[in-house]
Design a protein around this motif. Sequence first.
Motif, PDB file in Angstrom:
ATOM      1  N   SER A   1      36.044  49.156  35.273  1.00 25.23           N
ATOM      2  CA  SER A   1      37.168  49.835  35.918  1.00 25.23           C
ATOM      3  C   SER A   1      36.803  50.299  37.324  1.00 25.23           C
ATOM      4  O   SER A   1      37.573  50.132  38.270  1.00 25.23           O
ATOM      5  CB  SER A   1      37.611  51.026  35.061  1.00 25.23           C
ATOM      6  N   MET A   2      35.620  50.885  37.459  1.00 21.75           N
ATOM      7  CA  MET A   2      35.190  51.415  38.760  1.00 21.75           C
ATOM      8  C   MET A   2      34.916  50.304  39.770  1.00 21.75           C
ATOM      9  O   MET A   2      34.953  50.545  40.976  1.00 21.75           O
ATOM     10  CB  MET A   2      33.938  52.287  38.595  1.00 21.75           C
TER      11      MET A   2
ATOM     12  N   ASP B   1      34.642  43.368  39.106  1.00 15.92           N
ATOM     13  CA  ASP B   1      33.920  42.489  40.031  1.00 15.92           C
ATOM     14  C   ASP B   1      32.425  42.566  39.718  1.00 15.92           C
ATOM     15  O   ASP B   1      31.780  43.567  40.025  1.00 15.92           O
ATOM     16  CB  ASP B   1      34.187  42.935  41.466  1.00 15.92           C
ATOM     17  N   PRO B   2      31.862  41.529  39.099  1.00 18.67           N
ATOM     18  CA  PRO B   2      30.444  41.557  38.719  1.00 18.67           C
ATOM     19  C   PRO B   2      29.498  41.774  39.902  1.00 18.67           C
ATOM     20  O   PRO B   2      28.499  42.473  39.774  1.00 18.67           O
ATOM     21  CB  PRO B   2      30.208  40.190  38.073  1.00 18.67           C
ATOM     22  N   GLU B   3      29.801  41.176  41.050  1.00 20.15           N
ATOM     23  CA  GLU B   3      28.930  41.357  42.217  1.00 20.15           C
ATOM     24  C   GLU B   3      28.913  42.812  42.676  1.00 20.15           C
ATOM     25  O   GLU B   3      27.860  43.350  43.026  1.00 20.15           O
ATOM     26  CB  GLU B   3      29.357  40.432  43.355  1.00 20.15           C
TER      27      GLU B   3
ATOM     28  N   GLU C   1      25.785  45.584  42.657  1.00 18.38           N
ATOM     29  CA  GLU C   1      25.456  46.432  43.805  1.00 18.38           C
ATOM     30  C   GLU C   1      25.451  47.918  43.426  1.00 18.38           C
ATOM     31  O   GLU C   1      24.533  48.651  43.783  1.00 18.38           O
ATOM     32  CB  GLU C   1      26.460  46.180  44.931  1.00 18.38           C
ATOM     33  N   ILE C   2      26.442  48.342  42.663  1.00 19.28           N
ATOM     34  CA  ILE C   2      26.550  49.746  42.244  1.00 19.28           C
ATOM     35  C   ILE C   2      25.379  50.127  41.342  1.00 19.28           C
ATOM     36  O   ILE C   2      24.794  51.201  41.485  1.00 19.28           O
ATOM     37  CB  ILE C   2      27.892  50.011  41.522  1.00 19.28           C
TER      38      ILE C   2
ATOM     39  N   SER D   1      25.040  35.601  33.674  1.00  9.94           N
ATOM     40  CA  SER D   1      26.307  34.963  33.361  1.00  9.94           C
ATOM     41  C   SER D   1      27.336  35.066  34.491  1.00  9.94           C
ATOM     42  O   SER D   1      28.316  34.330  34.489  1.00  9.94           O
ATOM     43  CB  SER D   1      26.909  35.591  32.098  1.00  9.94           C
ATOM     44  N   GLY D   2      27.106  36.005  35.398  1.00  2.93           N
ATOM     45  CA  GLY D   2      28.083  36.203  36.464  1.00  2.93           C
ATOM     46  C   GLY D   2      29.341  36.897  35.996  1.00  2.93           C
ATOM     47  O   GLY D   2      30.342  36.942  36.701  1.00  2.93           O
TER      48      GLY D   2
END
Length: 126
Positions: A15-16, A20-22, A26-27, A120-121
């Motif tokens: 949700s946060m 977006d996996p990328e 990064e987070i 897995s992306g």
Amino acid sequence: MTDPLALLDRDHLKSMTGNDPELAIEILEIFQHQAEIWSRMLDPRTDPTQWADAAHTLKGSALGIGAIRLAAKCEKAEKAGRAETPPSLTVAAVLLGDVKDALGDTLEEAAKVLHELASSGAFKAS
């Protein structure tokens, strides 16, 4: 629904990051870096406001990734460190030990999620 005992709530992280996996990678990497910096300040022998500040910062980082258990431990330590009467060295050591234990568990879980995302992306089902 967020699990109050979650080491790292993947649904919250999704949700946060807008799923977006990328961005999630990064987070999580930022969280790991923040943990490395601020955990050094979790020393019960230092001024309570110092470790309370560190606990506060870690709490914010934890909430950002869905590390609910860690956030709760940090909040407890932060409140104690900012109390009118600071806790004894023993109590502070126990509180900060709890934070460090939860932080270690959370960092392990973050590493697992990072591995899943890198392999897995995509997010795996929680």
